[in-house]
Design an enzyme around this catalytic site. Structure first.
Site, mmCIF file in Angstrom:
data_model
loop_
_atom_site.group_PDB
_atom_site.id
_atom_site.type_symbol
_atom_site.label_atom_id
_atom_site.label_comp_id
_atom_site.label_asym_id
_atom_site.label_seq_id
_atom_site.Cartn_x
_atom_site.Cartn_y
_atom_site.Cartn_z
ATOM 1 N N ASP A 13 0.802 -1.221 0.000
ATOM 2 C CA ASP A 13 0.000 0.000 0.000
ATOM 3 C C ASP A 13 0.838 1.276 0.000
ATOM 4 O O ASP A 13 0.434 2.305 0.554
ATOM 5 C CB ASP A 13 -0.967 0.009 1.204
ATOM 6 N N GLU A 14 1.988 1.215 -0.628
ATOM 7 C CA GLU A 14 2.869 2.384 -0.671
ATOM 8 C C GLU A 14 2.430 3.394 -1.728
ATOM 9 O O GLU A 14 2.960 4.514 -1.782
ATOM 10 C CB GLU A 14 4.319 1.958 -0.960
ATOM 11 N N LYS A 16 1.783 2.047 -5.167
ATOM 12 C CA LYS A 16 2.325 1.482 -6.415
ATOM 13 C C LYS A 16 1.402 1.762 -7.604
ATOM 14 O O LYS A 16 1.858 2.089 -8.692
ATOM 15 C CB LYS A 16 2.529 -0.036 -6.258
ATOM 16 N N ASN A 38 -5.022 -10.235 -3.727
ATOM 17 C CA ASN A 38 -4.765 -9.643 -2.406
ATOM 18 C C ASN A 38 -4.314 -8.203 -2.591
ATOM 19 O O ASN A 38 -4.419 -7.380 -1.686
ATOM 20 C CB ASN A 38 -3.727 -10.448 -1.606
ATOM 21 N N HIS A 41 -4.627 -1.808 -5.841
ATOM 22 C CA HIS A 41 -3.815 -0.684 -6.323
ATOM 23 C C HIS A 41 -4.741 0.438 -6.802
ATOM 24 O O HIS A 41 -5.542 0.233 -7.707
ATOM 25 C CB HIS A 41 -2.892 -1.153 -7.464
ATOM 26 N N THR A 130 -5.795 -11.564 3.585
ATOM 27 C CA THR A 130 -6.915 -10.886 2.922
ATOM 28 C C THR A 130 -8.079 -11.860 2.724
ATOM 29 O O THR A 130 -9.152 -11.455 2.283
ATOM 30 C CB THR A 130 -6.477 -10.324 1.560
ATOM 31 N N ARG A 144 2.310 -29.128 -6.718
ATOM 32 C CA ARG A 144 2.063 -29.642 -8.079
ATOM 33 C C ARG A 144 0.695 -30.306 -8.241
ATOM 34 O O ARG A 144 0.548 -31.288 -8.953
ATOM 35 C CB ARG A 144 3.216 -30.558 -8.522
ATOM 36 N N GLN A 225 2.164 -6.068 -3.141
ATOM 37 C CA GLN A 225 2.560 -6.166 -1.726
ATOM 38 C C GLN A 225 3.844 -5.361 -1.483
ATOM 39 O O GLN A 225 4.086 -4.400 -2.190
ATOM 40 C CB GLN A 225 2.740 -7.633 -1.291
ATOM 41 N N PRO A 305 -8.892 -1.128 8.950
ATOM 42 C CA PRO A 305 -8.021 0.004 9.258
ATOM 43 C C PRO A 305 -6.568 -0.458 9.212
ATOM 44 O O PRO A 305 -6.243 -1.533 9.720
ATOM 45 C CB PRO A 305 -8.412 0.408 10.683
ATOM 46 N N ARG A 306 -5.704 0.325 8.568
ATOM 47 C CA ARG A 306 -4.286 -0.049 8.533
ATOM 48 C C ARG A 306 -3.607 0.432 9.810
ATOM 49 O O ARG A 306 -3.930 1.507 10.315
ATOM 50 C CB ARG A 306 -3.602 0.597 7.318
ATOM 51 N N LEU A 333 3.711 12.334 1.180
ATOM 52 C CA LEU A 333 4.401 13.343 1.986
ATOM 53 C C LEU A 333 3.390 14.346 2.531
ATOM 54 O O LEU A 333 3.519 14.827 3.665
ATOM 55 C CB LEU A 333 5.454 14.050 1.114
ATOM 56 N N ASP A 334 2.358 14.647 1.751
ATOM 57 C CA ASP A 334 1.330 15.617 2.147
ATOM 58 C C ASP A 334 0.624 15.230 3.448
ATOM 59 O O ASP A 334 0.179 16.093 4.201
ATOM 60 C CB ASP A 334 0.281 15.749 1.026
HETATM 61 P P1 GDP Z 1 -0.726 0.272 -3.533
HETATM 62 O O1 GDP Z 1 -1.308 -0.991 -3.059
HETATM 63 O O2 GDP Z 1 0.752 0.362 -3.285
HETATM 64 O O3 GDP Z 1 -1.061 0.590 -4.968
HETATM 65 O O4 GDP Z 1 -1.386 1.430 -2.643
HETATM 66 P P2 GDP Z 1 -2.962 1.555 -2.289
HETATM 67 O O5 GDP Z 1 -3.663 2.030 -3.499
HETATM 68 O O6 GDP Z 1 -3.457 0.333 -1.634
HETATM 69 O O7 GDP Z 1 -2.902 2.646 -1.150
HETATM 70 C C1 GDP Z 1 -2.393 3.919 -1.373
HETATM 71 C C2 GDP Z 1 -3.502 4.936 -1.076
HETATM 72 O O8 GDP Z 1 -2.933 6.234 -0.975
HETATM 73 C C3 GDP Z 1 -4.518 5.047 -2.203
HETATM 74 O O9 GDP Z 1 -5.752 5.378 -1.633
HETATM 75 C C4 GDP Z 1 -3.994 6.184 -3.055
HETATM 76 O O10 GDP Z 1 -5.014 6.851 -3.781
HETATM 77 C C5 GDP Z 1 -3.416 7.091 -2.005
HETATM 78 N N1 GDP Z 1 -2.252 7.883 -2.400
HETATM 79 C C6 GDP Z 1 -1.223 7.536 -3.229
HETATM 80 N N2 GDP Z 1 -0.282 8.505 -3.246
HETATM 81 C C7 GDP Z 1 -0.723 9.476 -2.407
HETATM 82 C C8 GDP Z 1 -0.179 10.714 -1.960
HETATM 83 O O11 GDP Z 1 0.918 11.124 -2.320
HETATM 84 N N3 GDP Z 1 -0.919 11.429 -1.055
HETATM 85 C C9 GDP Z 1 -2.130 11.010 -0.601
HETATM 86 N N4 GDP Z 1 -2.762 11.776 0.270
HETATM 87 N N5 GDP Z 1 -2.666 9.837 -0.998
HETATM 88 C C10 GDP Z 1 -1.969 9.074 -1.876
HETATM 89 P P1 IMO Z 2 -0.805 -4.241 -2.237
HETATM 90 O O1 IMO Z 2 -0.311 -4.789 -3.543
HETATM 91 C C1 IMO Z 2 -0.981 -4.624 2.099
HETATM 92 C C2 IMO Z 2 -0.994 -8.689 3.726
HETATM 93 C C3 IMO Z 2 -2.243 -9.116 4.445
HETATM 94 C C4 IMO Z 2 -1.647 -10.070 5.465
HETATM 95 C C5 IMO Z 2 -0.540 -10.752 4.684
HETATM 96 C C6 IMO Z 2 -0.928 -12.108 4.089
HETATM 97 O O2 IMO Z 2 -2.107 -3.541 -2.330
HETATM 98 O O3 IMO Z 2 0.268 -3.443 -1.594
HETATM 99 P P2 IMO Z 2 -2.443 -12.805 2.005
HETATM 100 O O4 IMO Z 2 -3.871 -12.551 1.709
HETATM 101 O O5 IMO Z 2 -1.502 -12.257 0.975
HETATM 102 O O6 IMO Z 2 -2.133 -14.230 2.331
HETATM 103 O O7 IMO Z 2 -2.151 -11.992 3.378
HETATM 104 O O8 IMO Z 2 -0.201 -9.857 3.642
HETATM 105 N N1 IMO Z 2 -1.195 -8.180 2.349
HETATM 106 C C7 IMO Z 2 -1.138 -6.898 2.003
HETATM 107 N N2 IMO Z 2 -0.996 -5.803 2.761
HETATM 108 N N3 IMO Z 2 -1.034 -4.509 0.762
HETATM 109 C C8 IMO Z 2 -1.152 -5.602 -0.020
HETATM 110 O O9 IMO Z 2 -1.105 -5.558 -1.361
HETATM 111 C C9 IMO Z 2 -1.253 -6.879 0.610
HETATM 112 N N4 IMO Z 2 -1.398 -8.141 0.152
HETATM 113 C C10 IMO Z 2 -1.345 -8.937 1.221
HETATM 114 O O10 IMO Z 2 -2.888 -8.021 5.051
HETATM 115 O O11 IMO Z 2 -1.034 -9.353 6.501
HETATM 116 MG MG MG Z 3 -2.855 -1.700 -1.837
#
Ligand code: GDP
Ligand code: IMO
Ligand code: MG
Length: 429
Positions: A13-14, A16, A38, A41, A130, A144, A225, A305-306, A333-334
């Site tokens: 959830d960075e 990506k 799982n 994005h 998930t 396999r 992930q 909730p994260r 950063l915001d």
């Molecule tokens: P991913 O799994 O790495 O693609 O990330 P997620 O989409 O699960 O979670 C990132 C969340 O942060 C999403 O709701 C994005 O819309 C949001 N987001 C991404 N970049 C930024 C940012 O620079 N600022 C803010 N406020 N939100 C962002």
């Molecule tokens: P994106 O690509 C955040 C976490 C789950 C759990 C662990 C194992 O959006 O960044 P799983 O269902 O994969 O067996 O769960 O990994 N997890 C993630 N956490 N972002 C994800 O994907 C995740 N995919 C799995 O919350 O802790």
């Molecule tokens: Mg995500």
């Protein structure tokens, strides 16, 4: 640069999805190589939000091709739902611009049922998956006994394989977990639909990829992930069942390691984690709540909730080193604006000793206490900033220190969810 891998350097959830969407402007192909649905994005473009699970995050751009490679595990129902949802919103997605590997393993309904039953039986010791069947599907692949999307081409043989698998899974589901058994006929009704609808998308994505590499096409590899959830390098057993490290692109998509030209590590300006497992910089106080609220830190897939905390540069340094990342993409950063003080973990204290690595032993990792540096906070709306010079001085200092401690310079800084809310510092293509 032709072949660029994007990885999450924390626990997922960075951001990506957003970054892949931006970089796709100059790319020809976007490839998912591990994980499954799982992943969640998120992309925001023109005020519209899209949450993608399996479809590569370049899909909003015309004239680009998305590949779902063999290392991905695919729940066909989820993929079809996603294709339909995007089409209904006017996004062009079809066999012309989305190719799915015939080698990708199918997440069957019994995988999902087993994932949920197992988690349910673990009580406090649960991983917090998930619940999408990711682990059980990869297990069958390694054992396999898995079914691959290409197997849908011969439904009789698919039926035989599914029947054998179901014999075993139903014993587990009913005997061990007290669940109802799954029925072969219901499964085959699904399989017929999948074969019919997904058939046109299936191909040997590796051969397509190799042709694109030979032609010098610009290719983005979209990790799912984060490195801390890596099956081998993460906080086992609180990990996912695939390898989010950059090197996994070679196994999952078949890109030869020497063909990787660039590796971009995505780093949220603070930390979040969903599910169980050690999280040394976790904040279970008002600051954690502030980050969750301002950052809308609720799971894209599960809505959970994260967990939120300060930036942990032991984590990011480890990921940058493991992946050989040459740049960071700093996101959110915001979200830090408005906090009077910002903390960055530089090391840990483990039983009184200062260390700069993550112990392999999960019990030791859980005993690590962060050693912090303190930095003054900044204020204001950063979402309109497009140049680092225009950032508040303290935000700039925080960024500089972050990149020093993480061991790579930033290629971009994201200051809002929209694709426009970005400071570009380095062109990848
Ligand atoms: P991913 O799994 O790495 O693609 O990330 P997620 O989409 O699960 O979670 C990132 C969340 O942060 C999403 O709701 C994005 O819309 C949001 N987001 C991404 N970049 C930024 C940012 O620079 N600022 C803010 N406020 N939100 C962002
Ligand atoms: P994106 O690509 C955040 C976490 C789950 C759990 C662990 C194992 O959006 O960044 P799983 O269902 O994969 O067996 O769960 O990994 N997890 C993630 N956490 N972002 C994800 O994907 C995740 N995919 C799995 O919350 O802790
Ligand atoms: Mg995500």
């Amino acid at each position: 640069m032709s072949n660029v891998v994007i990885v999450g350097a924390q626990w997922g959830d960075e951001g990506k999805g957003k970054v892949v969407d931006i970089l796709t402007r100059k790319a020809d192909l976007v490839v998912r190589f591990q994980g499954g649905n799982n992943a969640g994005h998120t992309l925001v473009a023109g005020g519209q939000k899209y949450a993608l699970r399996l479809v590569p995050s370049g899909i909003l751009h015309d004239g680009k091709t998305g590949l779902i490679a063999g290392g991905v595990v695919v729940d066909p129902d989820v993929l079809l739902e996603e294709i339909d949802g995007l089409s209904a919103r006017g996004v062009r997605v079809g066999p012309g611009n989305l190719k799915v590997s015939e080698k990708a393993h199918v997440i069957m309904p019994y995988h999902q049922a087993l994932d949920q039953a197992r988690e349910g039986s673990k009580g406090a010791g649960k991983i917090g998956t998930t619940g999408k069947g990711i682990g059980p599907c990869y297990e069958d692949k390694a054992s396999r006994i898995g079914l691959r999307l290409g197997d849908l081409r011969d439904l009789e043989s698919f039926r035989d394989q599914a029947e054998r698998a179901l014999g075993e899974k139903n014993q587990l589901l009913t005997g061990l977990y007290g669940q109802s058994p799954q029925k072969l006929d219901e499964l085959m009704a699904k399989a017929r639909l999948w074969a019919d609808r997904l058939g046109p998308y299936l191909t040997d994505t590796w051969r397509l990829l190799m042709a694109a590499v030979d032609q010098g096409r610009q290719i983005l590899f979209e990790g799912a992930q984060g490195v801390m959830l890596d099956l081998d390098h993460g906080s086992y057993p609180f990990v996912t069942s695939s390898n989010p490290v950059a090197g996994s692109v070679s196994a999952g998509a078949g890109l030869p390691p020497r063909k990787i030209d660039g590796i971009l590590a995505l780093v949220k300006a603070y930390s979040t984690r969903v599910g169980s497992g050690p999280f040394p910089t976790e904040l279970e106080d008002q600051t954690g709540e502030y980050l969750r609220r301002r950052g809308t830190e609720f799971g894209t897939v599960t809505g959970r909730p994260r967990r939120c905390g300060w930036l942990d540069t032991v984590v990011v340094r480890t990921s940058v080193t493991l992946c050989g990342a040459d740049h960071l993409a700093v996101t959110k950063l915001d979200v830090l604006a408005g906090l009077p003080e910002l903390k960055i973990a530089t090391h840990y204290l483990l039983d009184g000793e200062k260390i700069d690595f993550i112990p392999s032993d999960i019990r030791a990792a859980a005993r690590c206490r962060p050693v912090y540096e303190s930095w003054p906070g900044f204020e204001g709306d950063l979402s309109k900033v497009r140049k680092t010079e225009d950032l508040p001085a303290n935000a700039r200092r925080y960024l500089e220190r972050m990149s020093e401690l993480c061991g790579a310079p930033p290629a971009l800084v994201s200051v809002g969810p929209d694709r426009e809310e970005t400071i570009m510092l380095h062109e990848y293509f």
